[in-house]
Every structure is written in C-alpha cells, then in structure tokens.
Design a protein around this motif. Sequence first.
Motif, PDB file in Angstrom:
ATOM      1  N   GLU A 166     -27.242  34.996   9.069  1.00  0.00           N
ATOM      2  CA  GLU A 166     -28.050  33.827   8.722  1.00  0.00           C
ATOM      3  C   GLU A 166     -27.394  32.531   9.202  1.00  0.00           C
ATOM      4  O   GLU A 166     -28.063  31.626   9.700  1.00  0.00           O
ATOM      5  CB  GLU A 166     -28.270  33.793   7.213  1.00  0.00           C
ATOM      6  N   LEU A 167     -26.087  32.435   9.004  1.00  0.00           N
ATOM      7  CA  LEU A 167     -25.377  31.227   9.463  1.00  0.00           C
ATOM      8  C   LEU A 167     -25.492  31.075  10.976  1.00  0.00           C
ATOM      9  O   LEU A 167     -25.687  29.967  11.498  1.00  0.00           O
ATOM     10  CB  LEU A 167     -23.912  31.289   9.043  1.00  0.00           C
ATOM     11  N   GLN A 168     -25.362  32.169  11.708  1.00  0.00           N
ATOM     12  CA  GLN A 168     -25.452  32.100  13.160  1.00  0.00           C
ATOM     13  C   GLN A 168     -26.846  31.685  13.605  1.00  0.00           C
ATOM     14  O   GLN A 168     -27.006  30.876  14.529  1.00  0.00           O
ATOM     15  CB  GLN A 168     -25.077  33.455  13.762  1.00  0.00           C
ATOM     16  N   ASN A 169     -27.860  32.229  12.940  1.00  0.00           N
ATOM     17  CA  ASN A 169     -29.220  31.852  13.306  1.00  0.00           C
ATOM     18  C   ASN A 169     -29.498  30.381  13.024  1.00  0.00           C
ATOM     19  O   ASN A 169     -30.168  29.690  13.786  1.00  0.00           O
ATOM     20  CB  ASN A 169     -30.218  32.725  12.551  1.00  0.00           C
ATOM     21  N   SER A 170     -28.968  29.905  11.892  1.00  0.00           N
ATOM     22  CA  SER A 170     -29.180  28.487  11.559  1.00  0.00           C
ATOM     23  C   SER A 170     -28.482  27.571  12.552  1.00  0.00           C
ATOM     24  O   SER A 170     -29.000  26.509  12.900  1.00  0.00           O
ATOM     25  CB  SER A 170     -28.699  28.210  10.134  1.00  0.00           C
ATOM     26  N   ARG A 171     -27.325  27.972  13.036  1.00  0.00           N
ATOM     27  CA  ARG A 171     -26.605  27.140  14.022  1.00  0.00           C
ATOM     28  C   ARG A 171     -27.355  27.101  15.344  1.00  0.00           C
ATOM     29  O   ARG A 171     -27.445  26.062  15.997  1.00  0.00           O
ATOM     30  CB  ARG A 171     -25.194  27.690  14.244  1.00  0.00           C
ATOM     31  N   GLN A 172     -27.878  28.248  15.761  1.00  0.00           N
ATOM     32  CA  GLN A 172     -28.640  28.252  17.006  1.00  0.00           C
ATOM     33  C   GLN A 172     -29.899  27.401  16.891  1.00  0.00           C
ATOM     34  O   GLN A 172     -30.330  26.768  17.852  1.00  0.00           O
ATOM     35  CB  GLN A 172     -29.002  29.683  17.369  1.00  0.00           C
ATOM     36  N   ALA A 173     -30.492  27.393  15.710  1.00  0.00           N
ATOM     37  CA  ALA A 173     -31.722  26.610  15.531  1.00  0.00           C
ATOM     38  C   ALA A 173     -31.448  25.121  15.471  1.00  0.00           C
ATOM     39  O   ALA A 173     -32.255  24.305  15.894  1.00  0.00           O
ATOM     40  CB  ALA A 173     -32.449  27.068  14.261  1.00  0.00           C
ATOM     41  N   SER A 174     -30.342  24.724  14.914  1.00  0.00           N
ATOM     42  CA  SER A 174     -30.042  23.291  14.742  1.00  0.00           C
ATOM     43  C   SER A 174     -29.545  22.631  16.014  1.00  0.00           C
ATOM     44  O   SER A 174     -29.450  21.409  16.082  1.00  0.00           O
ATOM     45  CB  SER A 174     -29.024  23.095  13.631  1.00  0.00           C
ATOM     46  N   GLY A 175     -29.134  23.389  17.061  1.00  0.00           N
ATOM     47  CA  GLY A 175     -28.691  22.767  18.312  1.00  0.00           C
ATOM     48  C   GLY A 175     -27.186  22.844  18.473  1.00  0.00           C
ATOM     49  O   GLY A 175     -26.456  23.421  17.660  1.00  0.00           O
ATOM     50  N   GLU A 176     -26.734  22.204  19.614  1.00  0.00           N
ATOM     51  CA  GLU A 176     -25.320  22.314  19.983  1.00  0.00           C
ATOM     52  C   GLU A 176     -24.413  21.506  19.076  1.00  0.00           C
ATOM     53  O   GLU A 176     -23.224  21.760  18.994  1.00  0.00           O
ATOM     54  CB  GLU A 176     -25.132  21.830  21.426  1.00  0.00           C
ATOM     55  N   HIS A 177     -24.962  20.485  18.353  1.00  0.00           N
ATOM     56  CA  HIS A 177     -24.137  19.675  17.456  1.00  0.00           C
ATOM     57  C   HIS A 177     -24.216  20.152  16.026  1.00  0.00           C
ATOM     58  O   HIS A 177     -23.793  19.436  15.116  1.00  0.00           O
ATOM     59  CB  HIS A 177     -24.572  18.207  17.507  1.00  0.00           C
ATOM     60  N   ALA A 178     -24.739  21.342  15.814  1.00  0.00           N
ATOM     61  CA  ALA A 178     -24.866  21.797  14.432  1.00  0.00           C
ATOM     62  C   ALA A 178     -23.521  22.092  13.815  1.00  0.00           C
ATOM     63  O   ALA A 178     -23.333  21.938  12.617  1.00  0.00           O
ATOM     64  CB  ALA A 178     -25.764  23.037  14.385  1.00  0.00           C
TER      65      ALA A 178
END
Length: 714
Positions: free
Chosen positions: A30-42
């Motif tokens: 879940e954390l990885q998916n959220s980071r990919q969704a939020s962009g490179e500055h997540a």
Amino acid sequence: MDPAARREAILAKKEKLAELKRTRALRQQELQNSRQASGEHADLIQPTPNRAARQRDIDDILTSVLGESRSSSVGPRETASPRGGSRSRPGSVVSSRPFSDDRLVSTPRLSSGSDEPQSQAGASVQSESTYVASGTQTLSVAPLHTVYEDPGDAAPAPEIVTYSKAVQTVDDWEPQRRHNEPDSDDEDWLGDGRSPRRRRQKDRLEQIRQELRKEIEEEVKSAVKPADEAAADAKQLERFPARTLSTDELEAVSGSRDFQDFIDQSTKVIERALDEQYDLLIDYTQGKGDLDEDDEGYGAGRVKKGRRVKEVAQYWDERWSKKRMISDLGFSPKYPELLLAAYTKNPSAPHDPSGLLQIWNAHMPSRPEYTFHASSDILTAKFSPFHPSIIVGGCYSGQVLLWDTRSKSTAPVQKTPLTGAGHTHPIYSLDIVGTQNANNIISCSTDGVVCSWSIDMLAQPQEYLELLAPSPSKTEDIAPLCIAFPQADPTYFLAGTEEGTVYACHRYERAGAKAGVDARVRYTGHAAPVMSLDFHPARGPVDLGDLVLSASMDWSVKLWRVRPPAALGTAVTGGNSVQGPVMEFPREDLVFDAKWSPVRPGVFAAVDGAGTLEVWDVNVDIEVPVASVKPSERAGGSAAWLKRSLNRCAWERNEGKKIAVGGLDGVVTVFEVGSELGGTETSKVEEWTQVKKVIGRAEAQIGARAAVNGRSGL
C-alpha cells in the motif's frame, strides 16, 4: 507441558507470525502504491512513523506472540545454552534497538559444535532468535579475521642487509638555526617540510608542473605533425596561444629541481664562454697564440729563457673561501682543467660546515665548478685515478669521506663510521693504489694506524695495520703525518712521522719482514716533523723510482735513495740499518710541501712558510732554485695576506706545465712554468742519465765522508 501441547503452541505461534508477515507485506505494498500515485516528490512529504510508536507496536506483538516463553527465559540479554548452565554467545542476544528499515531480519543459528539434542528451553530461544520482528537488531557471529597480532608471538623476520652504490645521502646542507628561532610557517617552524601546509603547497606546485608539462608535450606533438592546410598555423596559434605564466606557475617552474639544474649548468657554460681569453687580432693558424718567452713581461730578473715561472690564475670564493686555510690541492688525472682544493673550517662562522671541498675549472675562474661540504675539517683530498668522478678525503674526525661529482648533493655519498674499527685520530694523508679493477684507499692517522678501504664499502676497513717503532727506539708510538707509495709496488710504503724519522712499512708479511714497520732499515735526518713525502714518477728511460723527496719543518728538503725490500735481504739481525739523505736543500723558512715534476726528471717544486714557491732542477744547480716566485696580491685583499705561508703545491699530471699553490689565506694560485721546467716536449735521454750521475756523485761524496769520519774515529 507434554510434547503434543508444546508442539501445538509452537504451530499456533508460527501461524501468528505468518499472518504478521502477510500484514506487513500488504502494508508495504500500500505504501509503495501511494508513493507511485503521489509523484516523484512524494517521498519528501510522506510522514514517517514515530520511533516510539513503532517500538510500542513491536513490544506488543512480541508480548502477544512470545509472552509465555519470554517471561520464562533467563533474562533479556541471557539465553539458555544447548549444553545447559552456560550463557550463550553474543550472537543470540536480541537487542531492542530498531533498524532503519522495516524488513524482517533472519539470523543464523548458533551451533554448539556437538550432536547433542537441544533442550526445550534452547529450542524456544532458537525459535525466538531465528525470526525477529523488523524493529530489532540481531548480533551474529561473523567470519573470523586477524585484526592485530602480537609481535612477540610471531617469529622474528630475518634482517636483510643490502648495499647500493647509489648516492646514500641526499639531504643538502642547510645552515643551523638558533634555538627557538621561528620560521615563516607557523605550522612548521623547524623547516623540515613535513607540516600539512608545506605538504599541501608542495602537492599544489607539483600538480601545476604536471599540467604545464602536459601542455608543452601536446604543443610539441602538434608542432611536429605536418600541416595539411595553410590555415594549420593559424589554428595552431589559436590552440596554443603565447601567454604569460601566473604567479603560481612561475613559482612552480622556478622551484623545480630540473629547472634549477638547467640554470646551474647553463650558466656555467655561458660563464666559461665569456671567460675564454680569445684575441680577435691574433692569427692562431700561424701558431702565435701562445705567449712568446722572449717577451720582456714574461718573468723578471736574470732568469734564463724556458726557466721562468708566471702566475696565470687565482681562485677565490667570497662566500666560502674567506678565513679558511687550504689543506690540500690536486689536479684531476683525466680532466686537467679541474683543480681540487680542500679547506679547513672558518672560525668566525660556527654555523657553516667545518670542511669544504671545491673544484675549480681553469676555464671558469669566477666561481667553483663543484662545492662539497663535510662535518669536520678536511685535511687531505685526492681525485681517484680510476674513477674520474670520485673524490676521496680524510677529516680531522678520523673519517674517510667519498664525494661524487655526479651527485646532486653537497654531502659525501659515503663515509666511514665513527667507531673504533677505523681511525680515531686525524687523517693527514691518504692515497689510492692498485689497478682499475682492484684498487684500495690507504689512509693513515696520527694514532699510528694505517687502514685499507674498499671504494665500494666504507663501513669497515679491509685491512687494519698498527705501526709500532722498532726496538732501538725510545718510544713505541708512531704518529705518521704522511705516506707515499712507489709506482711499482703498492704493498710497500714510507711513513713520515712527527719525530722526523721516515720508516719503511709493509702492508703484508713477506720474506724477512712482518707486516708493519720494517725493522731492518729506517731513514733519519730530519729534526722536526716530516710534512710530505713524494716518490719520483719514473716515466723515462732511466729508472729513478727509488728517489724520494721529503719536506720538513726543520727548514730543509731532503732527497733519499730508498732501498727496495728485495735489496734489504734477511741478513740484518741485530738492530736496524740507519740510512741518511743523499742530498739536502736547506731553506730559509719552514718547508711544508715538495713535489716532483711529472715530466722532467730533475725538477721539483717546494713551498715554505714565507709564502714562496721555489722550482729546483738538480741538473742545473743543487744550491739555489732555478726560479722563486710569490703569489700576487688578490684583488680587493689586504697586503698582509702576502706574508701568509703556502701549505701545499700540486703539479698538473699530464703536461707538467702548471703548478697550483695554496696556503693560509685560502687563495688558490696557479703558475705556468717555462719549456725547460715542463711541457709536452719529451725530455731527452741525457736529462735522465744526468740525474743518475748527480745522485751517484752525491752518494760517493757521502761514502767518502763516512770513511774519513771512520778513520778519524779510530
């Protein structure tokens, strides 16, 4: 608890751990998916869990899963051993420090080294230390590596002693500083160049030199390549424009050793070209370049043509020669234009090196060609006849030093140690005897010791010979001031002593004589210390190698006829044979040196305490010298220097036309003699036979006087 129940409990715990792992994997996904969704500055704005909260979660999970066995364990940092009773290794300790990531850590099991079954408590701890939550740190046993080994336990390494003929001392002499005198660099006030600031500066200059060297190499390579187009020159100028070096680049270039060596050698060549005496108005093809002896300015008085002596050069170094006394002189046997001068210390400059050795070039009188230093006064020095670049010297400290003109250092490249194995008294005389492939340095000191040294190794003498006076003498101590070897026999030499006696000595045992002083013969006649001895060079049709000149402080020069060892025989058993001089040349002052001419059989030169150079020819007169001259006043010097004595004289060995003299004033003066006293012209056979006749008549007169004295005594 029975084994079945225990097994079920363990299986339940494993299921809980597996569920925990699945939950953790889902959370990470879940954390990885959220980071990919939020962009490179997540990752910059993603909040991180609190460390305390993570620690509490880990403790709760461990308590719920391992509650029963954790409470029954030995302690938080102690576990049961498979053998029971002993503590486990540090690798099985579970620490509470969290990791920086959230991954599970698996640690290897610790084996006790035996096949015994582990106890239940050990199995519990095993499972506890095998799977640990992600927030803990587990210590494990790593492969063994040797960090430090006690030198006492290891076998001592064998000592390897090597020797190299290369330069052994490279540090140039520097003047000593006074105590507590600061340097310009606060970090390195001792001036040893080992401070961080000095090292950084040295590295920076070396880097600049490397960059300049690469730039020059590229420019040279580009210039060598042929130009295909007419615009190649313009491109070349654009690529390598003429520019002015910066301050750092100038400092790097001027401070490099290569640049300094280039400047030193180049300036010597330019000075030699400027000092050449070349007259544009003389036609040298007609043979008029040499000074005609008929010239009125050549010589003075009623001296016959060809017997005149003229001063041609004076050598003086304002920096080093001041207030130093010349202790020895010598011309190079291979390069006649080179003249060696040895100096003692300057009493008014205690921080300067005590010993000084300078090599002057006849074509460059403005400054010496080479300058070498020593820690003690240099009393004698000589060019090696077998190695033109090697110079050997003896010091007041008893050391034998060796310099090399190829070396960049002014210090000696080799020297004997200050131990009892060699000399412990001053060395006033030395010689180099042998052949090109087998030669030795022979030195003598005033403690009566004569040593033979190999030029390849001066660590210890090859031969050690102690001179003891024969039995009729009142004392057993011999203090030799000079030694001389004949041209034909390097195993036999004469030693002049402080008491005035000249002893015949052998380096090795031979028939009828032991090594050391030959008790069968001695030469007496001087009443004061013998300052120099010189065998005749014997380069003619008549053998005159048994003639020896001696100079003494009893105001006289004596000529001896030395009997070779083979002529002495073995019949002399009681006492020793006393031999007197063949000729005596009384003078008006102390005589410090006398040397045979290398080309004329009856010519020799002598210098005395009055500062006079006298040239004698026994074929002409045995009462007065054929020429007598004093050095002129040095430019800028005082007239008082003219009254100083001359200590040494030396002939140029190839042509025998020049004589160098030096004394207390530190000035080296070179004289040129006429054609009858020296030169390249081959001496006539009549000259050699005439010297033989003169010596024969002198011996006959001595025999007649001895017979008359014997009859009168009866």
